[in-house]
Design a protein around this motif. Structure first.
Motif, PDB file in Angstrom:
ATOM      1  N   LYS A  13      -2.372   4.339   4.473  1.00 22.17           N
ATOM      2  CA  LYS A  13      -3.698   4.543   3.894  1.00 22.17           C
ATOM      3  C   LYS A  13      -4.732   3.882   4.800  1.00 22.17           C
ATOM      4  CE  LYS A  13      -2.790   2.325  -0.024  1.00 22.17           C
ATOM      5  NZ  LYS A  13      -2.936   1.633  -1.299  1.00 22.17           N
ATOM      6  N   ARG A  30      -8.217   3.621   7.427  1.00 25.04           N
ATOM      7  CA  ARG A  30      -8.720   4.177   8.682  1.00 25.04           C
ATOM      8  C   ARG A  30      -7.609   4.571   9.633  1.00 25.04           C
ATOM      9  NH1 ARG A  30     -13.415   0.073  10.709  1.00 25.04           N
ATOM     10  NH2 ARG A  30     -14.760   0.271   8.898  1.00 25.04           N
ATOM     11  N   LYS A  85      -4.664   5.578   8.996  1.00 28.04           N
ATOM     12  CA  LYS A  85      -4.048   6.823   8.559  1.00 28.04           C
ATOM     13  C   LYS A  85      -4.838   8.015   9.095  1.00 28.04           C
ATOM     14  CE  LYS A  85      -3.221   9.630   4.479  1.00 28.04           C
ATOM     15  NZ  LYS A  85      -3.351   9.713   3.027  1.00 28.04           N
ATOM     16  N   HIS A  86      -6.151   7.936   8.980  1.00 30.98           N
ATOM     17  CA  HIS A  86      -6.988   9.045   9.427  1.00 30.98           C
ATOM     18  C   HIS A  86      -6.947   9.194  10.953  1.00 30.98           C
ATOM     19  CE1 HIS A  86      -8.362   9.723   5.389  1.00 30.98           C
ATOM     20  NE2 HIS A  86      -8.682   8.447   5.279  1.00 30.98           N
ATOM     21  N   LYS A 145      -3.620  10.845  11.714  1.00 33.15           N
ATOM     22  CA  LYS A 145      -3.647  12.250  11.307  1.00 33.15           C
ATOM     23  C   LYS A 145      -4.447  13.086  12.303  1.00 33.15           C
ATOM     24  CE  LYS A 145      -4.749  15.136   7.321  1.00 33.15           C
ATOM     25  NZ  LYS A 145      -5.290  15.141   5.956  1.00 33.15           N
ATOM     26  N   ALA A 146      -5.591  12.576  12.751  1.00 28.64           N
ATOM     27  CA  ALA A 146      -6.407  13.302  13.724  1.00 28.64           C
ATOM     28  C   ALA A 146      -5.666  13.459  15.049  1.00 28.64           C
ATOM     29  CB  ALA A 146      -7.730  12.579  13.937  1.00 28.64           C
TER      30      ALA A 146
END
Length: 100
Positions: free
Chosen positions: A60, A62, A64-65, A68-69
């Protein structure tokens, strides 16, 4: 997990060291106090401990993002961002090139 939050806080303060707005500075300090409190509570609370670990391992938050990006970008190499410039290769055997 402790190291992740420590370095994240240090990095955030390093990037915001030239901030002049008192409202923004107080908000950043409030966020830092919140994270420090989370670390201290994680010593005694399993819920806070798992939250810190989830942040550190990218389950979970930042991180994680960012992961994912990066994964999405890796799936489509032809659609990756174009190079802004490419430097000439280094002289010698290595011949490394650098691009941004």
């Amino acid at each position: 997990g402790r190291h992740y939050l420590f370095y994240r806080l240090a990095d955030d303060f390093r990037h915001r060291r030239h901030e002049v707005s008192t409202a923004k500075i107080s908000q950043h300090l409030k966020d830092a106090r919140k994270h420090v409190g989370r670390i201290q509570r994680s010593l005694h609370s399993r819920k806070d401990y798992t939250h810190v670990l989830a942040l550190a391992y990218g389950v979970k938050g930042r991180f994680k993002h960012l992961l994912k990006a990066a994964a999405i970008e890796a799936l489509h190499p032809k659609q990756s961002r174009p190079l802004r410039f490419v430097l000439a290769p280094l002289p010698g055997e290595a011949g490394e090139t650098f691009s941004v």
